[in-house]
Design an enzyme around this catalytic site. Sequence first.
Site, PDB file in Angstrom:
ATOM      1  N   ASN A 263       0.825  -1.193   0.000  1.00 36.03           N
ATOM      2  CA  ASN A 263       0.000   0.000   0.000  1.00 36.03           C
ATOM      3  C   ASN A 263       0.873   1.263   0.000  1.00 36.03           C
ATOM      4  O   ASN A 263       1.041   1.898  -1.044  1.00 36.03           O
ATOM      5  CB  ASN A 263      -0.944  -0.044   1.207  1.00 36.03           C
ATOM      6  CG  ASN A 263      -2.036   0.984   1.145  1.00 36.03           C
ATOM      7  OD1 ASN A 263      -1.876   2.003   0.473  1.00 36.03           O
ATOM      8  ND2 ASN A 263      -3.144   0.751   1.816  1.00 36.03           N
ATOM      9  N   ASP A 264       1.492   1.585   1.135  1.00 41.07           N
ATOM     10  CA  ASP A 264       2.281   2.823   1.207  1.00 41.07           C
ATOM     11  C   ASP A 264       3.386   2.890   0.157  1.00 41.07           C
ATOM     12  O   ASP A 264       3.661   3.955  -0.393  1.00 41.07           O
ATOM     13  CB  ASP A 264       2.954   2.949   2.582  1.00 41.07           C
ATOM     14  CG  ASP A 264       1.947   3.176   3.688  1.00 41.07           C
ATOM     15  OD1 ASP A 264       0.811   3.564   3.379  1.00 41.07           O
ATOM     16  OD2 ASP A 264       2.308   2.956   4.865  1.00 41.07           O
ATOM     17  N   VAL A 265       4.012   1.733  -0.119  1.00 44.93           N
ATOM     18  CA  VAL A 265       5.192   1.770  -1.001  1.00 44.93           C
ATOM     19  C   VAL A 265       4.821   1.989  -2.471  1.00 44.93           C
ATOM     20  O   VAL A 265       5.697   2.112  -3.319  1.00 44.93           O
ATOM     21  CB  VAL A 265       6.057   0.497  -0.857  1.00 44.93           C
ATOM     22  CG1 VAL A 265       6.573   0.342   0.559  1.00 44.93           C
ATOM     23  CG2 VAL A 265       5.317  -0.752  -1.314  1.00 44.93           C
ATOM     24  N   VAL A 266       3.502   2.045  -2.769  1.00 43.56           N
ATOM     25  CA  VAL A 266       3.063   2.358  -4.134  1.00 43.56           C
ATOM     26  C   VAL A 266       2.121   3.554  -4.119  1.00 43.56           C
ATOM     27  O   VAL A 266       1.354   3.757  -5.053  1.00 43.56           O
ATOM     28  CB  VAL A 266       2.358   1.142  -4.808  1.00 43.56           C
ATOM     29  CG1 VAL A 266       3.357   0.060  -5.158  1.00 43.56           C
ATOM     30  CG2 VAL A 266       1.253   0.581  -3.921  1.00 43.56           C
TER      31      VAL A 266
ATOM     32  N   SER B 221       1.075   3.756   7.229  1.00 39.14           N
ATOM     33  CA  SER B 221       1.073   5.178   7.590  1.00 39.14           C
ATOM     34  C   SER B 221      -0.335   5.681   7.884  1.00 39.14           C
ATOM     35  O   SER B 221      -0.517   6.804   8.321  1.00 39.14           O
ATOM     36  CB  SER B 221       1.685   6.012   6.468  1.00 39.14           C
ATOM     37  OG  SER B 221       0.871   5.889   5.321  1.00 39.14           O
TER      38      SER B 221
END
Length: 460
Positions: A386-389, A427
């Site tokens: 999720n956060d890393v994309v 996050s």
Amino acid sequence: MGGGIAAVLVSASYLLAAFLFITGLKRMSSPVTARGGIGWAGAGMVVATIATFFTPDMSNIVLILVAIALGGGVAWITGKRVAMTDMPQMIALYNGMGGGAAAAIAAVELFKGEAHSTMVLALAVLGGLIGAVSFSGSLIAFGKLQDLIKRSFRFRGQNVVNLALLLASVLVGASLVLAAAGPVPGMVTLFFGLALVLGVTMTLPIGGADMPVVISLYNALTGLAVAFEGFVLNNAAMIIAGMVVGSAGTLLTQLMAKAMNRSLANVLFSGFGDTAGPQGEVSGSMKPIDAADVGVMMAFAQKVIIVPGYGMAVAQAQHKVWELAKLLQERGVTVKFAIHPVAGRMPGHMNVLLAEAGVPYDVIYDESEINAEFDNTDVALIIGANDVVNPAARTDKSSPIYGMPILNADKSRNVIVVKRGKGAGFSGIENGLFFLDNTHMLYGDGQAVAAALIQAVKAL
Ligand code: NAP
């Protein structure tokens, strides 16, 4: 004379142990040799432990053997049982034990009350302070990651309180070093009490989201504490092993902070991650898709990039994902895996899982190697990431993850996101990627979805 030869042999064994530690660490820098590296470092630990028994004037052998059997037994059982997703808290716990051991050595030396040289006392105090902070801090980090401590305890002026505690510990520590007749037991107790409380109050306000970075920092501190106590005991193996751990921990802390584009001060003092940050504007709608359609899309693609994230670890989907990738490869599709440096909950988390499933290293790419390739990719299959994309990291200055380098999955012709529902990432913020025109949501548990995709491709 005999004692002299024994001492030389012990020192030589410690040097051999240091050589094995460093060789092991070097080998851990590549996934191909990492498993062997653990073996080398473990052999170093065995050599150092055995050599210690031959130290001249060694006493309490039975007690030491009982302690080794107890500690080794507990570590063996828990190490075998721990799930990959629980590894960060396991590391926190073991790291805390290392800090605690260093502090215990300092405590023994200080409680003896002998008039050591000022230098030795100063090193014992410094190692004791750092070790005790690392011990209690790591236990709090463990509690947070294990969900035993569910919230952060923040209050106004907490940084002032922590600074005051640090100053008080340093002053009491200095008085121990300078006491003419050797350290007074009451002051030694006060010193360790202050240091332990400092570890707790420093760690409690830090958001659960930042615990892996904090653990890595405490890991570096533990190494430093062990090295200082190595000077106190005049033990070369402890000095070298402590320094190796200290520098490796420092580099790891820096790497994680850099991969999240955050300063260490921001990690330690900002309370990031426990409360949702400002939510950027997202427009559009999430469009569901079913596994059969995704199967067709991937089977007839030229290139598919799979982006694994924390959800793949939770679902333990790595074996099924690799099975799916192999099926696609057999159909002539180019399949690559893209791993973000902080995907999952600890550095290398995804690499370890994929290696466990047998994915060869030459189809695994890191963010800097693969990012340019998304532009000419037919399908980006995001599984539990999720956060890393999250493209907000590139564009939305108000986002808490702004500036974090991300995988440019949104640039692929089609983006498929596998997740269970509308859960946010680590996050706590919304992800605009899920609402883009070229994105479809394939809802479900990562492992079940991967199995459904395998069936869909096989059915073609
Ligand atoms: P993430 O942002 O935590 O998102 C994971 C996603 O997986 C969630 O949105 C969740 O959505 C989904 N999920 C959970 N269980 C699932 C399951 N069983 N099946 C399918 N999907 C599932 O993960 P990430 O993209 O890997 O990012 C890592 C985050 O951790 C970053 O914010 C990073 O900064 C932080 N972090 C990492 C490290 C490190 O060293 N790796 C260190 C510190 C911080 P649903 O609930 O809807 O399923």
